[in-house]
Structures are given as C-alpha cells and as structure tokens.
Design a protein around this motif. Structure first.
Motif, PDB file in Angstrom:
ATOM      1  N   LEU A  13       0.810  -1.221   0.000  1.00  0.00           N
ATOM      2  CA  LEU A  13       0.000   0.000   0.000  1.00  0.00           C
ATOM      3  C   LEU A  13       0.843   1.269   0.000  1.00  0.00           C
ATOM      4  CD1 LEU A  13      -2.880  -1.060   2.403  1.00  0.00           C
ATOM      5  CD2 LEU A  13      -2.981  -0.794  -0.092  1.00  0.00           C
ATOM      6  N   LYS A  14       2.051   1.225   0.564  1.00  0.00           N
ATOM      7  CA  LYS A  14       2.889   2.435   0.580  1.00  0.00           C
ATOM      8  C   LYS A  14       3.779   2.545  -0.664  1.00  0.00           C
ATOM      9  CE  LYS A  14       7.020   1.062   3.164  1.00  0.00           C
ATOM     10  NZ  LYS A  14       7.835   1.263   4.344  1.00  0.00           N
ATOM     11  N   ASN A  15       3.829   1.486  -1.476  1.00  0.00           N
ATOM     12  CA  ASN A  15       4.678   1.505  -2.672  1.00  0.00           C
ATOM     13  C   ASN A  15       4.067   2.373  -3.778  1.00  0.00           C
ATOM     14  OD1 ASN A  15       6.705   0.646  -4.639  1.00  0.00           O
ATOM     15  ND2 ASN A  15       5.009  -0.488  -5.549  1.00  0.00           N
ATOM     16  N   ASN A  16       4.863   3.283  -4.321  1.00  0.00           N
ATOM     17  CA  ASN A  16       4.441   4.117  -5.449  1.00  0.00           C
ATOM     18  C   ASN A  16       5.232   3.824  -6.716  1.00  0.00           C
ATOM     19  OD1 ASN A  16       2.354   5.664  -4.171  1.00  0.00           O
ATOM     20  ND2 ASN A  16       3.956   6.756  -3.063  1.00  0.00           N
ATOM     21  N   PHE A  17       6.145   2.864  -6.662  1.00  0.00           N
ATOM     22  CA  PHE A  17       6.957   2.526  -7.829  1.00  0.00           C
ATOM     23  C   PHE A  17       6.241   1.504  -8.702  1.00  0.00           C
ATOM     24  CE2 PHE A  17      10.992   3.314  -5.123  1.00  0.00           C
ATOM     25  CZ  PHE A  17      10.905   4.677  -5.348  1.00  0.00           C
ATOM     26  N   PHE A  18       6.473   1.550  -9.985  1.00  0.00           N
ATOM     27  CA  PHE A  18       5.889   0.572 -10.903  1.00  0.00           C
ATOM     28  C   PHE A  18       6.267  -0.842 -10.467  1.00  0.00           C
ATOM     29  CE2 PHE A  18       6.147  -2.034 -14.803  1.00  0.00           C
ATOM     30  CZ  PHE A  18       4.821  -1.944 -15.215  1.00  0.00           C
ATOM     31  N   ARG A  19       7.537  -1.051 -10.164  1.00  0.00           N
ATOM     32  CA  ARG A  19       8.001  -2.375  -9.744  1.00  0.00           C
ATOM     33  C   ARG A  19       9.127  -2.239  -8.738  1.00  0.00           C
ATOM     34  NH1 ARG A  19       9.425  -4.525 -14.563  1.00  0.00           N
ATOM     35  NH2 ARG A  19       7.475  -5.638 -14.757  1.00  0.00           N
ATOM     36  N   GLN A  20       9.053  -3.001  -7.645  1.00  0.00           N
ATOM     37  CA  GLN A  20      10.146  -3.035  -6.672  1.00  0.00           C
ATOM     38  C   GLN A  20      10.276  -4.458  -6.133  1.00  0.00           C
ATOM     39  OE1 GLN A  20       9.761  -0.411  -3.285  1.00  0.00           O
ATOM     40  NE2 GLN A  20      11.809  -0.857  -2.576  1.00  0.00           N
ATOM     41  N   VAL A  21      11.455  -5.056  -6.360  1.00  0.00           N
ATOM     42  CA  VAL A  21      11.726  -6.398  -5.859  1.00  0.00           C
ATOM     43  C   VAL A  21      12.038  -6.310  -4.363  1.00  0.00           C
ATOM     44  CG1 VAL A  21      13.309  -8.362  -5.988  1.00  0.00           C
ATOM     45  CG2 VAL A  21      12.556  -7.233  -8.100  1.00  0.00           C
ATOM     46  N   LEU A  22      11.281  -7.066  -3.561  1.00  0.00           N
ATOM     47  CA  LEU A  22      11.508  -7.082  -2.110  1.00  0.00           C
ATOM     48  C   LEU A  22      12.387  -8.246  -1.683  1.00  0.00           C
ATOM     49  CD1 LEU A  22       7.956  -6.287  -0.671  1.00  0.00           C
ATOM     50  CD2 LEU A  22       9.823  -4.701  -1.206  1.00  0.00           C
ATOM     51  N   PHE A  23      12.286  -9.355  -2.388  1.00  0.00           N
ATOM     52  CA  PHE A  23      13.042 -10.549  -2.015  1.00  0.00           C
ATOM     53  C   PHE A  23      13.233 -11.435  -3.232  1.00  0.00           C
ATOM     54  CE2 PHE A  23      12.948 -15.088  -1.011  1.00  0.00           C
ATOM     55  CZ  PHE A  23      14.083 -15.192  -0.231  1.00  0.00           C
ATOM     56  N   THR A  24      14.447 -11.982  -3.362  1.00  0.00           N
ATOM     57  CA  THR A  24      14.736 -12.954  -4.408  1.00  0.00           C
ATOM     58  C   THR A  24      15.376 -14.169  -3.763  1.00  0.00           C
ATOM     59  OG1 THR A  24      15.102 -11.189  -6.013  1.00  0.00           O
ATOM     60  CG2 THR A  24      15.949 -13.375  -6.581  1.00  0.00           C
ATOM     61  N   GLY A  25      14.716 -15.314  -3.923  1.00  0.00           N
ATOM     62  CA  GLY A  25      15.250 -16.577  -3.436  1.00  0.00           C
ATOM     63  C   GLY A  25      15.666 -17.441  -4.609  1.00  0.00           C
ATOM     64  N   THR A  26      16.075 -18.648  -4.320  1.00  0.00           N
ATOM     65  CA  THR A  26      16.476 -19.571  -5.376  1.00  0.00           C
ATOM     66  C   THR A  26      15.290 -19.938  -6.263  1.00  0.00           C
ATOM     67  OG1 THR A  26      18.148 -20.476  -3.909  1.00  0.00           O
ATOM     68  CG2 THR A  26      17.568 -21.808  -5.827  1.00  0.00           C
ATOM     69  N   HIS A  27      14.106 -20.099  -5.659  1.00  0.00           N
ATOM     70  CA  HIS A  27      12.959 -20.610  -6.402  1.00  0.00           C
ATOM     71  C   HIS A  27      11.776 -19.660  -6.495  1.00  0.00           C
ATOM     72  CE1 HIS A  27      14.950 -24.455  -6.582  1.00  0.00           C
ATOM     73  NE2 HIS A  27      15.162 -24.389  -5.284  1.00  0.00           N
ATOM     74  N   CYS A  28      11.839 -18.495  -5.841  1.00  0.00           N
ATOM     75  CA  CYS A  28      10.736 -17.543  -5.966  1.00  0.00           C
ATOM     76  C   CYS A  28      11.234 -16.118  -5.745  1.00  0.00           C
ATOM     77  CB  CYS A  28       9.590 -17.868  -5.008  1.00  0.00           C
ATOM     78  SG  CYS A  28       9.880 -17.413  -3.298  1.00  0.00           S
ATOM     79  N   GLN A  29      10.379 -15.167  -6.141  1.00  0.00           N
ATOM     80  CA  GLN A  29      10.715 -13.748  -6.016  1.00  0.00           C
ATOM     81  C   GLN A  29       9.456 -12.981  -5.636  1.00  0.00           C
ATOM     82  OE1 GLN A  29      11.844 -11.550  -9.709  1.00  0.00           O
ATOM     83  NE2 GLN A  29      13.662 -11.029  -8.511  1.00  0.00           N
ATOM     84  N   LEU A  30       9.582 -12.070  -4.657  1.00  0.00           N
ATOM     85  CA  LEU A  30       8.471 -11.249  -4.186  1.00  0.00           C
ATOM     86  C   LEU A  30       8.652  -9.818  -4.686  1.00  0.00           C
ATOM     87  CD1 LEU A  30       5.966 -10.804  -2.363  1.00  0.00           C
ATOM     88  CD2 LEU A  30       7.570 -10.477  -0.455  1.00  0.00           C
ATOM     89  N   VAL A  31       7.614  -9.299  -5.340  1.00  0.00           N
ATOM     90  CA  VAL A  31       7.689  -7.987  -5.976  1.00  0.00           C
ATOM     91  C   VAL A  31       6.411  -7.205  -5.667  1.00  0.00           C
ATOM     92  CG1 VAL A  31       7.824  -6.796  -8.213  1.00  0.00           C
ATOM     93  CG2 VAL A  31       9.081  -8.923  -7.864  1.00  0.00           C
ATOM     94  N   VAL A  32       6.535  -5.919  -5.302  1.00  0.00           N
ATOM     95  CA  VAL A  32       5.374  -5.042  -5.178  1.00  0.00           C
ATOM     96  C   VAL A  32       5.295  -4.173  -6.425  1.00  0.00           C
ATOM     97  CG1 VAL A  32       5.212  -5.031  -2.664  1.00  0.00           C
ATOM     98  CG2 VAL A  32       6.694  -3.371  -3.788  1.00  0.00           C
ATOM     99  N   MET A  33       4.051  -3.847  -6.820  1.00  0.00           N
ATOM    100  CA  MET A  33       3.841  -3.038  -8.020  1.00  0.00           C
ATOM    101  C   MET A  33       2.755  -2.003  -7.766  1.00  0.00           C
ATOM    102  SD  MET A  33       4.044  -5.768 -11.164  1.00  0.00           S
ATOM    103  CE  MET A  33       4.366  -4.437 -12.352  1.00  0.00           C
TER     104      MET A  33
END
Length: 128
Positions: A13-33
C-alpha cells in the motif's frame, strides 16, 4: 536477513513505484507493483515462470491469451501458469492499482526497482 518477513499489505500500500523487488530466493521472487490510473503492465508471457498476484488496492482487469478477461479487486488473487500470455490493466481512471506478485522461479534481477513503467520497459530492452 534470511528470507522476507514483514507486513506485505503495508509494504504494498505504501509503494508508489511501478516495480520493486523485495526478495529474491532460489525458487521464488516477491515484488510489489503500483500501476497509475488506466496504466497496464502490457501483454507478456513467462515460459518457465508461474506467477501469483494479489490485489491490495484498486481493481484490475486480467486478460489471458488475448481474450479471457477477469475483473479482480482488493483482497483477491490470481495465479498465471507458465506459458500463459497475460496483461494486467488498472481499470480506474483516477486511482492507483497496488498489488504484489510472486514469481516462481525469479524473473527480475535481485534488487530491481523500476520507478515507472517507462523505466521498466527500458530495462527489459537492455536485459534481453
């Protein structure tokens, strides 16, 4: 820190960027948009990546394979299987669409921040 721990709803809810990666693991990635009013991600396909979306604010139109359409609102989720063409469109002409997405496996370089869609598109051109 190992993994990701935090209030994903508040972070989204506080993110104003088109895309921001929060976490990258070996098998998954969390991104806010955050999509601006009437903005869309653009039709894309990930051949080897399953993608999960959760809408935290606003309403989106998901279009699969150019013709299948679904309206998705705050609190709802969508899973896009690998190999499915998809587009996410902010249906509002006045409000932001805020969501988070999980890519499995990761789809963007770790630490990626794209402040605008134009910045994201420019980076994608250089990435391929």
């Amino acid at each position: 820190m190992t993994g990701y721990i935090g209030s994903i709803e508040k972070q989204t809810l506080k993110n104003n960027f088109f895309r921001q990666v929060l976490f990258t693991g070996t098998h998954c990635q969390l991104v806010v948009m955050c999509l601006q009013p009437a903005e869309e991600i653009g039709n894309e396909v990930h051949q080897d990546v399953d993608q999960f979306f959760r809408i935290e604010e606003g309403e989106a139109k998901f279009v699969f394979n150019g013709s299948e359409e679904h309206l998705v609102k705050d609190g709802e989720a969508v899973v896009v299987p690998a190999g499915t063409f998809h587009n996410v469109i902010n249906t509002s002409k006045t409000k932001h669409l805020r969501l988070y997405t999980l890519y499995s496996p990761p789809n963007h370089p770790d630490g990626t921040v794209h402040k605008t869609k134009a910045e994201a598109e420019a980076a994608e051109e250089h990435h391929h």
